[in-house]
Each structure stands twice: as C-alpha cells, then as structure tokens.
Design a protein around this motif. Structure first.
Motif, PDB file in Angstrom:
ATOM      1  N   SER A 298     -45.486 -24.827  67.029  1.00 53.58           N
ATOM      2  CA  SER A 298     -45.171 -24.249  68.226  1.00 53.58           C
ATOM      3  C   SER A 298     -43.746 -24.718  68.665  1.00 53.58           C
ATOM      4  O   SER A 298     -42.892 -23.966  69.417  1.00 53.58           O
ATOM      5  CB  SER A 298     -46.149 -24.794  69.447  1.00 53.58           C
ATOM      6  OG  SER A 298     -45.934 -24.221  70.505  1.00 53.58           O
ATOM      7  N   GLU A 300     -41.335 -24.908  66.653  1.00 52.13           N
ATOM      8  CA  GLU A 300     -40.483 -24.058  66.101  1.00 52.13           C
ATOM      9  C   GLU A 300     -40.480 -22.685  66.602  1.00 52.13           C
ATOM     10  O   GLU A 300     -40.009 -21.666  66.055  1.00 52.13           O
ATOM     11  CB  GLU A 300     -40.910 -24.087  64.489  1.00 52.13           C
ATOM     12  CG  GLU A 300     -40.642 -25.339  63.836  1.00 52.13           C
ATOM     13  CD  GLU A 300     -41.233 -25.562  62.522  1.00 52.13           C
ATOM     14  OE1 GLU A 300     -41.676 -24.845  62.098  1.00 52.13           O
ATOM     15  OE2 GLU A 300     -40.857 -26.636  61.971  1.00 52.13           O
ATOM     16  N   GLY A 301     -41.308 -22.349  67.371  1.00 55.85           N
ATOM     17  CA  GLY A 301     -41.203 -21.100  68.061  1.00 55.85           C
ATOM     18  C   GLY A 301     -42.302 -20.122  67.579  1.00 55.85           C
ATOM     19  O   GLY A 301     -42.192 -18.864  67.764  1.00 55.85           O
ATOM     20  N   LYS A 302     -43.285 -20.637  66.974  1.00 57.07           N
ATOM     21  CA  LYS A 302     -44.198 -19.809  66.209  1.00 57.07           C
ATOM     22  C   LYS A 302     -45.719 -19.960  66.896  1.00 57.07           C
ATOM     23  O   LYS A 302     -45.784 -20.734  67.879  1.00 57.07           O
ATOM     24  CB  LYS A 302     -44.262 -20.284  64.519  1.00 57.07           C
ATOM     25  CG  LYS A 302     -42.936 -20.083  63.998  1.00 57.07           C
ATOM     26  CD  LYS A 302     -43.308 -20.639  62.629  1.00 57.07           C
ATOM     27  CE  LYS A 302     -41.779 -20.677  61.997  1.00 57.07           C
ATOM     28  NZ  LYS A 302     -41.749 -22.027  61.053  1.00 57.07           N
ATOM     29  N   ARG A 303     -46.518 -19.072  66.410  1.00 56.81           N
ATOM     30  CA  ARG A 303     -48.076 -19.085  66.739  1.00 56.81           C
ATOM     31  C   ARG A 303     -48.337 -20.501  66.437  1.00 56.81           C
ATOM     32  O   ARG A 303     -48.227 -20.939  65.374  1.00 56.81           O
ATOM     33  CB  ARG A 303     -48.797 -18.114  66.064  1.00 56.81           C
ATOM     34  CG  ARG A 303     -48.532 -16.684  66.505  1.00 56.81           C
ATOM     35  CD  ARG A 303     -49.009 -15.871  65.678  1.00 56.81           C
ATOM     36  NE  ARG A 303     -50.460 -15.659  65.396  1.00 56.81           N
ATOM     37  CZ  ARG A 303     -51.274 -15.136  66.231  1.00 56.81           C
ATOM     38  NH1 ARG A 303     -50.953 -14.436  67.192  1.00 56.81           N
ATOM     39  NH2 ARG A 303     -52.589 -15.034  66.082  1.00 56.81           N
TER      40      ARG A 303
END
Lengths: 539, 169, 180, 238
Positions: A298, A300-303
């Motif tokens: 999260s 890292e900007g991910k799901r």
C-alpha cells in the motif's frame, strides 16, 4: 535545535508553566470532541478573556484522559482536579480561582483515587492530560526528545538495541514479536537504504488505542521512530495511518512540521550527523493493510495484497529494502525505555510480557474508555475494578480480545493474567488492545458471525481459502443464527476453520477462524441449541 | 462503472474547476509524478472532486505513467475511494464491535431500507449510506457520522425521524 | 437367508434434468441384459409405477428444482438403501441450476410470458406447474447421498462398471471422476 | 551455482540454489497440483493448491514461492494436504458458475482436471451463483467472468511477457473481477494488443477464442517458454 537548546527550552517552559495560576486541559481526543469538547474549550477561552486572566490562566488541549464515557473531560492543573460531562456554561466556574465557584462544580468532579485511576499504570499514556499535543514545547517540558538526545550523543546504535532487548518489550500490534530482536535483524542488514515504518492502520473494530496515542502524544511516536532509525541505520520513516483518523493525521502533520523546524527530525537531528525524515502515508480503508506485507504494498501505491513471507520485511520490505515495522504503541514505549533504561521497563509486568498494555474498553461495561494496565493484570481487575463492571445489573458473559483475529474469553478465565502467553493458552490473543465486554444478552453465534462478516468484507481476495472460505463460513453462521443450520453445516464450519488457519496466505485469513473456534470451544451449547431449534436443512 | 459526470458547471464553478486541476497537478508534481504515490494522488483527487470519474482516473494514469487497469484496481480496492457521486446527505454507521453490541445493525437496516445499501447512494441522490469499521466513539455507541458530525446513542426511531425531516420518501 | 438369494432391487428417477443420463443408461445396450441378471429394475421413468417401491439402489438423475422434486426425493430416500447422485445435475445442479443466477419470477416471466406465443401466463390449476424452489439444489443438499457419479452425462461404460461393482457388493471404483 | 540436495516424498532430488520446490519436484516427476502457477511468469502463491509440508516447519508453504534448501524434507501429498486441496477446489467450484457441461474448455480445463486428479467428487457447501457478465466485445476473444478463478495468470502474462498491462483486478475479496483498462469492454481497450497470450494461459474457459463451442477450445502455451528463453538467453528454440 542543539542538545543544549533542548534542555534550555525544557527548563524555560517548565518555569513558565509553574508561574501560571492555572492551566486548564481540555480533552481533544475524538471521543470528547464528538460530545462537544470543542465548545467547552471555546467557552473556556472566552471566559479567560472576559476575566482578563490571559497572563495567569492558560487553556490548552490534551490527549485522551481515558474516561471517554464521561466526556467532555477537563482537567484543572492548579487543584489537580478532573471534571466530567462538562458543559460550556461551566467554563466560568472552572476559570475562576474562587473556591466557592469550585464548589459549584463539585458534582462534576471525578474521583481520581477511584480504582479506574488507581489501578492503572501509565507509561504510554503518561502525557495524556498533562500536555497539549499540538505544542512542541509542552512535549519538551515533560522531558520529550531527551531520550533521542541521550541516544544520539551517548549511545551507539547497538547500545540502543541492547537497551530495548533488555527491556523485554514485545510488539504491541498483536503478534508480540520481541522488538529488540526485530531491530537487531534490521540493523544487521548491510543495505545502505533502510526504512522504519510505523503501522498506524489500527483496524480492529472496537480498538482506538493507537488513535488516542497519535492524537494525544504525536511527538512521542516520532521520537520513538527516530530512535529506531538511529538504532537500525535508517534515514527515512513512514507512518501509515488510517484515512478515517482525520484528527490524528492533522496532529501528526503538525508534529512533523514542528519537529523538522526544530531539527528534531531532518538532515541534522539535534545538530548531529544523524539524519531522519518522517513522511505520512494515508490509508484508504482496507483492514488487510495492517498486515505488514500488504502495508508495504500500500505504501508503494499498490493494491494492499499480502505476499508470502519469507522474505520478511527486515530483510526485504519497502522497495525491497530492509524495513522495520512496529506499531504505534510499540514506538510510544521506546522513549521512556531509553530515558529510564531497559531494566526499569523489565521490572513491570510478567516473566514473558514486560511493561504495560493499553486497552480500549467497550461494549457492556460501565467505564467505556482507554486504560493502561501492567501486563499480567487479570481480566477481572481490568473489567470489574478499572472498568467498573457490567452496567444495568447485567451479568458478564464473555470478553473479546484481539478483534477479528482474537477470541471470546468466558467467565471461568476472568482470573487469568492478561499477557501474551496466557491469552494464547485460552485461545485468544492480546491483539492490539481492543477489549469488548459482552453480557448475557449477547448471542455468541451471532458474535462469531459478526467477526466473520468483517473478515469476509476485508479479505483482499488473493488466496482462495480466505476469499471464498470466509464467505462460506459467514453463510453457514448466518443460517445458524436464522435457525436454518444443520449438523452437516457445523461439521463443514469446523473443517473450514482448519483450512483457513492452515492454508491462508496471510494473517488475516489464518486467524479469521479464531472467533468461531473460541466460541465453539466455550459456548458450544449455544451452537447446539441453535441446531436443535433449527427447522432442518431444506428450505 | 460509474458513467455519471458532475452536473453542468456554471461560470464560477468553471474557475473552481481550473483550480482543482491545478491543485491535483501540484500534488502529482510534489511526488515527482511517481507511480508509488498513486494512493496519495487519489486521495487528493477525491478531496478536490468528491469522487473519481473515469476521466479523472485516466488522466491520473497518464500523468503517473501507470496502466489504467492498475489505477482502477487500486481505486476500487480501497473503500475510501468512491467512483460515484455522493448524496446530499451522508450517513456513516459505525459497525465497530462496541456499536455492534449496542445495536448498530438496527440503524444500518433502517438506512438501507429507506435509502440505499451501504456503500451506495439513494436513487434520488439524497442520501449516501456507508458503514465504518470503528470511528472511535465507542463511548457513544451506537454512533453515526451524519454529514461529518458524530451523533451518538442513536435509535432506529431517531434515524427514521431524521430521514423524515430531510424529506426522504 | 431369503434376502441373500433375491436379486438387488434397482430404481432410477428423473428429477430436474434433461434425461440425458437416462439416455446414457440406455446406451448400455446389450449390457442391459447383464444388468438385468444382477438386479431387478423396479421403477424408472422407463417403466410405469404409481408408488415408489422399496428398493436397494436408486440412481437419481437431475437436480431438485421444484416442490414436487423435493417431496419425491425425500420419499425415495426413505425407501432406498443406497442413493446415487447420477450425473452432473444431481451432483452439482449443473445446467438446471443455471436459473439460480436469476430470480424465480424472472425465470417464469421469460418462459411463460416473454417467449410464449400461444397461452401467455403461467398455467394454473391442478398440478399444472409445480411450485419452483427459490434455488435449484444438488440432491445431497436435500437428502443424504451415498455415491456420486459425475458426467454430463456419465458414459455408459462408467455407469456399467459402477453398477456392476455396487451390485456385486464391491466398493465401486469410479475411474473418471470428471464433471462435464 | 550451488546444488541443493533434498528429499521430496521420500525421493532424493537435487535442485539449484534459488530454484523453487515446485520446479524441482516437477523436474523429478513429482506433480504438485497447481492453478495459479504457470511457467514463464512470476509466481504469486495464491491458489494454495501447491502447499507442501516441510519437516521442521509448522506452517504449510506454497512450493511455488519457496526455494529449495540443503537437507530439506518435503512431503507433497499427505492426507492432510489432499483434504485441504479438495476443500479448496470445493470453494472454487462454489464461488462462480462453473458448469463444465456447457463450457468451451470442457475436457481441457485445468480446474476440471484438478477436481478429477484430487478426487473432488461433489461440493458440500452452498453454491454462490453470482450474476456475472460475459464480455464478447473483442473481435477475436471473449471473457466469461463466470468461469474465472482469479488466478491472475492473464494479468501477469500481459504485464510481464507482452508488457501491455491491459489486465488487472478491480474490487476485492469475493467481489474481485478481472478488468481491462478502466473496466470498459475489452474490445474498446486502448492498451490491448490482441496478442492472445492471456487466452492461452487461462486455465479455464474464462478467456476463450470466439467461434468455439462446447469442448472445442484448445490452449497452447509453448510460446511462453519460447519467448522467455529468447528474451533471457537470446536463443530462439522452437
């Protein structure tokens, strides 16, 4: 700010506060704010102005004072008195130094010698009610950043870690991994770039300990993180905080800005060569992000989907760099340990669980609120002495600890000491500190269904056992509560418990069966009664 | 997929709109247009626009140099992000354990019956219903955040009266 | 001792299915004679019977889709020693259960109103259309099932080897446990 | 390259450091069940069918995500593992509308194969019967969500091999769905190159070529090895 300046500010601020006739602390935690603390505070300011006492009486905010059920809470420092259910109209009497005026408030005064206060042991919450979380100098006045100053000038990183190991502190996020060992693991990695992450994605329903700490003492968390950064060799920290915690986010933003401006964080911490920056990352509503690998995804900007461990974050975490992840309460324990020594901390608590634990008391209990008790205190002490027991003459049935990963503890274990080992032995976990009390009116099958619904909604969907297993378990439990369950359903429910525990990818799925398992263990008769009353499988 | 677009802007709203685009651009540039900052950028976008439209997601994807499917994947993974416009009024029912034990489901049921399922907005655009895991007002259980303000110790009957008052059919 | 000499009694029933499994059963062809030597076929859609008799083995084709099926299968379960889910509709719901994604009303509308050309509307009156269950169920969701024979339909070979084992008192070896 | 010797199901085998238990097992003839793994793209350890027991470890480990180590003792087919795998398959079959009899992949489907191989002969839980779409907007291919098991092979092959990253997942939990771009119909995707790799790696009939009827769909994923070898070793081996 240099170390000398830090000490100067401490002395000056303490002296300034002592010169005041009174300092009135108005609780600004979300619980009190939601019942009108802001209006009380405005009214106090107005009354001070009206009385022309700006030089003598100071009105300031404070962190959570614990007794949330009696908010808004106000503490008057001059007479060390705590008042509950304060209304804006009572501000004048509070501001006035007139003893007769004080008498008007007698009915609102809370007895601070009562067990609710006397039996608590405050380390993490020590500053709540004695300083304003929005003022850096307030934190410095109570000794803030002295531990960091001590560490960066007098201790080597291994010495800091040694102190933490000696303290016996274990992670307060739930699993209870020894903090010192984790730090050592990260420190050992040769990578030039390392990260320190504060997990403030407190998501258990009924838990608000971390939020209260962040709102009430944000600098302490920053100091703890900086100490960690110094010890493990990291220069960047992240706080991953729940998006729902607006006030905590605001306080943290303020605190980070203040600390950076004062060189307590940044490129030359306290004028030394140590660098440490902290950035906020705002969560967006996914419980699974409390799981460390999902939290990393999260940030890292991910799901926010977990991945298999090993590798563990201390070896490969954020952007595949060594990463230390601890929760808010763990970091909040660090400054006092460094200031007072690991030995002091280790003298509190039990053999395997040192220090104190903050609990959020909720449910069918008189004193709803936030408390801190030494490890090893019994549930009976926490619920009946500190918590004031069950309201409306109700009878205790169970206490739920550890949220959706925890279990329900029945009456026969009320005298079990609350520490990591003992709770695990009776099928629950310490968890992050939510403690929900249930009385006889609670239907335990429905409680299990409630937690399963939670896990179902929060399952990320990556692995099959958790994604579909939680849905099937919820379906079975819902049918049981409706009186449509069959013995075959119960059998399947138990099989699914084992499956999820043994095959799910991450902690969320592995522990999702716990509320079912513990209610089955202690309240199986309630399941049986539902089956007996059931109309049978078809239609 | 939400295909609804915001209602037709007036002149004043037009300038506000320009500002919003500028502010979003600034947020992205602050993070050096890094894909890692996707969640922060989505937060900013939602703050500015109220909800995330396909056009908005597409432009964020382009600016951050991310595949569109990943941007939608992230936007729909987290419950905080909304792809639909919000209603005039908002009710967030706390379903934390304390509120649950004190009957929060009754409140949610009332709202769902009268307005919309949790996570949705009523067809007339009047009320958005949501649930939260714990809003931390356990002392006030059962609690609801109504239009941004915490209201505690509610009963289904009070909710019904409240809905009547704001003219929900 | 009498029962040992008697041939086992076999029945087949047809619930919510296309009868393809029964067609496959008929594909036993000349092996039907072998089967006849091993068992007595007491009741089936291929024979005429009024009341379901007491039997040893029942093959059930089709899913439980309406109240008549439900009543029937419960009755059968009481009168058979072994009950076999025969083919995918019985085992999984299969094609019969495709309607579960829609509501009963939607299905009835489609069948009796939207696509009907002669009589529009649901036939009423005595036993015209048995009431549909809210959801088509596999047989084992309603009664206890002893063996599962997959396939849409199960091949004649599979039926044959299964029945031969079972009727000879051996644990049946299903070579291919394959759906579809 | 250091060699590791270990025991898998009582058999002494060797692997290279960094190799997964899964690969070493398959190379030595031990066929560990799997659905999300496909050679040539990264592993995610999501289907949990390849879980194995490792002596001295309490937790079951996904063999596709765990590297071999010297002296490891691995068991891939114990009764406990078999029963877990069957239950996982039941969960999958109950999750969406897997009606083999009317599927283009009937007879060729990996999910169907797994059920047969692992002896999953009926589903003991309730089928969920979700109402899901079929997207036939692409001129050559179709996507039937009813048959999707969310293994994400298509997502990975599109991202890692084709480089387009047309596919991803939206939503979460049981409501997750495979999406193209911003969730528009596949045929309208800007990023899809229509290469068809996703179709070939899909284990079920969720992704299929148009014009095939029941049981007619065949999939071929030899291209994966060809491309990966070509890319990594600059050898074009057919």
């Amino acid at each position: 700010m240099t170390i000398e300046e830090l000490s100067d500010i401490q002395e000056q601020e303490q002296a300034r506060q002592q010169k005041l006739a009174n300092r009135i602390y108005c609780c600004t935690a979300a619980g009190c704010v939601s019942c009108g603390a802001d209006r009380v505070r405005q009214s106090l300011h107005a009354e001070v102005k009206k009385a022309g006492l700006q030089e003598q009486v100071e009105v300031c905010g404070s962190g959570c004072m614990g007794l949330c059920s009696q908010g808004p809470l106000v503490r008057s420092a001059a007479d060390d008195a705590l008042y509950g259910h304060v209304s804006p109209e009572e501000a004048a009497a509070l501001v006035s130094g007139n003893p007769v005026d004080r008498q008007l408030l007698a009915g609102k005064r809370i007895d601070t010698t009562a067990p609710f206060f006397a039996l608590q042991h405050k380390i993490v919450l020590a500053n709540s009610g004695v300083m304003d979380p929005e003022i850096l100098n307030d934190y410095i006045a109570v000794g803030g950043y002295q531990a960091l100053a001590h560490a960066v000038t007098e201790l080597s990183p291994p010495e800091v870690i040694e102190e933490i190991k000696q303290s016996g502190l274990r992670g307060r996020g739930g699993a209870g991994y020894p903090t010192g060992l984790k730090w050592e693991l990260v420190a050992k990695q040769s990578s030039q770039i390392k990260y320190v992450v504060c997990n403030a994605d407190e998501g258990d329903p009924g838990a608000f300990m971390d939020r209260s700490v962040l709102e009430g003492d944000p600098h302490r968390v920053l100091e703890g993180m900086a100490l960690a950064g110094y010890a493990v060799g990291a220069q960047q920290g992240y706080i991953y905080v729940r998006g729902e915690y607006g006030l905590a986010i605001q306080r943290l933003q303020t605190a980070i800005k203040q600390a950076e401006r004062a060189d307590l964080l940044g490129n030359r911490v306290l004028g030394t060569g140590f660098q440490f920056r902290v950035d906020l990352r705002i969560g967006a509503g996914a419980f699974v992000c409390g799981e460390e690998t999902a939290l990393i995804a999260s940030i890292e900007g991910k799901r926010g989907q977990p991945r298999q461990r090993p590798p563990y974050p201390p070896e490969s975490g954020l952007w595949e760099r060594p990463t230390l992840i601890n929760n808010v309460e763990t970091f909040a324990n660090i400054p006092p340990i460094i200031a007072k020594g690991g030995e002091w901390f280790a003298s509190i608590g039990t053999a395997g669980s040192k220090g104190t634990k903050v609990f959020a008391l909720a449910g069918k209990i008189v004193n709803t609120g936030l408390i801190e008790a030494p490890m090893g205190a019994s549930l009976r002490t926490i619920i009946f002495d500190i918590g004031g027991g069950i309201p409306d003459g109700g009878r205790f049935k169970a206490a739920q600890t550890g949220g959706p990963s925890g279990g329900c503890i029945p009456e026969q274990f009320l005298d079990v000491p609350v520490d990591y080992e003992s709770l695990a032995k009776i099928g629950s976990i310490m968890g992050s500190g939510g403690l929900i009390v249930m009385d006889e009116s609670s239907d335990m099958v429905d409680v299990a269904r409630f937690f399963m619904e939670f896990c179902m909604d929060e399952s990320c969907g990556k692995c099959i056992p958790c994604r579909v297993g939680t849905v099937q378990m919820h379906d079975i439990l819902a049918r049981m509560t409706r009186g449509e369950g069959t013995p075959a359903d119960l059998d399947m429910l138990e099989q699914l418990c084992t499956l999820l525990r043994e095959t799910s990818l991450c902690g969320l799925g592995q522990t999702a069966p716990n509320p079912v398992l513990s209610t089955l263990r202690f309240f199986r008769h309630e399941y049986d009664a539902k089956l007996a009353a059931s109309r049978g499988g078809a239609q | 997929m939400a295909t609804t677009t915001p209602s037709k802007p007036s002149k004043a709203a037009d300038t506000a709109r320009d500002n919003r685009a500028k502010l979003l651009e600034r947020a992205m540039s602050r993070h050096s247009y890094s894909g890692d900052a996707l969640i922060e950028v989505l937060h900013t976008a939602q703050e500015l626009y109220g909800f995330l439209t396909p056009d908005l997601l597409k432009s964020i994807a382009r600016k951050l140099r991310l595949p569109p499917s990943r941007v939608l994947g992230v936007a729909t993974f987290y419950h905080f992000f909304s792809l639909e416009p919000k209603g005039e009024h908002s009710y967030i029912v706390c379903l934390g354990t304390a509120c649950y034990v004190k009957g929060a489901l009754g409140l949610l049921e009332t709202l769902e019956r009268r307005c919309a399922k949790a996570g949705r907005t009523s067809p007339d655009g009047k009320v958005s219903v949501n649930s939260a895991r714990c809003i931390g007002a356990c002392g006030l259980a059962p609690a609801v955040i109504r239009d941004g303000e915490i209201v505690g110790r509610l009963t289904p009957r009070q909710v019904t009266e409240d809905l009547d008052r704001i003219g929900v059919k | 001792m009498d029962s040992l000499i008697k041939k086992p009694r076999l029945a087949t029933v047809w619930l919510g299915g296309c009868s393809g499994c029964h067609m496959s059963f008929l594909d036993l062809d000349e092996r039907l004679i072998d089967l006849h030597q091993m068992a007595e076929l007491c009741a089936s859609p291929l024979t005429d019977y009024k009341d379901f008799p007491e039997v040893d083995v029942t093959l059930v084709e089709g899913a439980v889709a309406n109240e008549e099926h439900l009543e029937h299968i419960r009755h059968i379960r009481k009168h058979t020693k072994l009950l076999i889910s025969f083919g995918d509709c019985a085992v999984t719901g299969n094609v019969t259960a495709l309607r579960n994604m829609f509501g009963v009303e939607e299905v009835l509308d489609r069948a009796y109103r939207e696509t009907s050309t002669q009589v529009i509307g649901i036939p009423r009156g005595n036993h015209a259309v048995p009431k549909l269950l809210d959801r088509v169920r596999p047989v084992h969701e309603v009664v206890k099932v002893d063996y599962f024979l997959q396939g849409c339909p199960p091949s004649a070979d599979k039926i044959y080897s299964f029945l031969m084992d079972l009727l000879a008192g051996r644990q049946p070896k299903v070579e291919e446990r394959r759906f579809g | 390259m250091s060699v590791k010797t270990l025991t898998i199901d009582g058999k002494m085998v060797t692997g290279i450091a960094g190799e997964t238990i899964f690969n070493v097992a398959w190379n030595s003839g031990v066929r560990i069940p799997r659905l999300c793994h496909v050679g040539g793209v990264s592993d995610v350890g999501a289907c949990r069918l390849c879980l194995v027991e490792i002596e001295g470890q309490k937790k079951l480990m996904a063999s596709c995500m765990t590297n071999v180590e010297e002296g490891m003792v691995v068991r891939t087919n114990t009764e406990r593992l078999q029963s877990h795998r069957r239950l996982i398959l039941e969960l999958l079959f109950a999750e969406r509308n897997h009606i083999c009899a009317v599927c283009v992949m009937n007879g060729q489907c990996e999910l169907q194969d797994m059920a047969e191989e692992l002896g999953m002969d009926h589903v003991r839980m309730r089928y969920l019967f979700p109402k899901l779409e079929v997207d036939t907007s692409h001129e050559r291919f179709g996507l039937d969500h009813n048959r999707c098991i969310l293994c994400t092979r298509c997502v990975r092959v599109c991202d890692e091999v084709e480089g387009a990253h047309t596919w991803d997942l939206k939503g979460r939990g049981v409501n997750s769905l495979i999406i193209a771009d911003l969730g528009e119909p596949w045929g309208q995707s800007d990023t899809c190159t229509s290469c068809g790799k996703c179709v070939q790696v899909c284990p079920t009939g969720a992704l299929f070529s148009k014009g095939r009827t029941v049981g007619e769909m065949r999939k071929d994923r030899r291209f994966l090895k060809y491309i990966v070898t070509a890319r990594e070793k600059h050898q074009w081996i057919r």
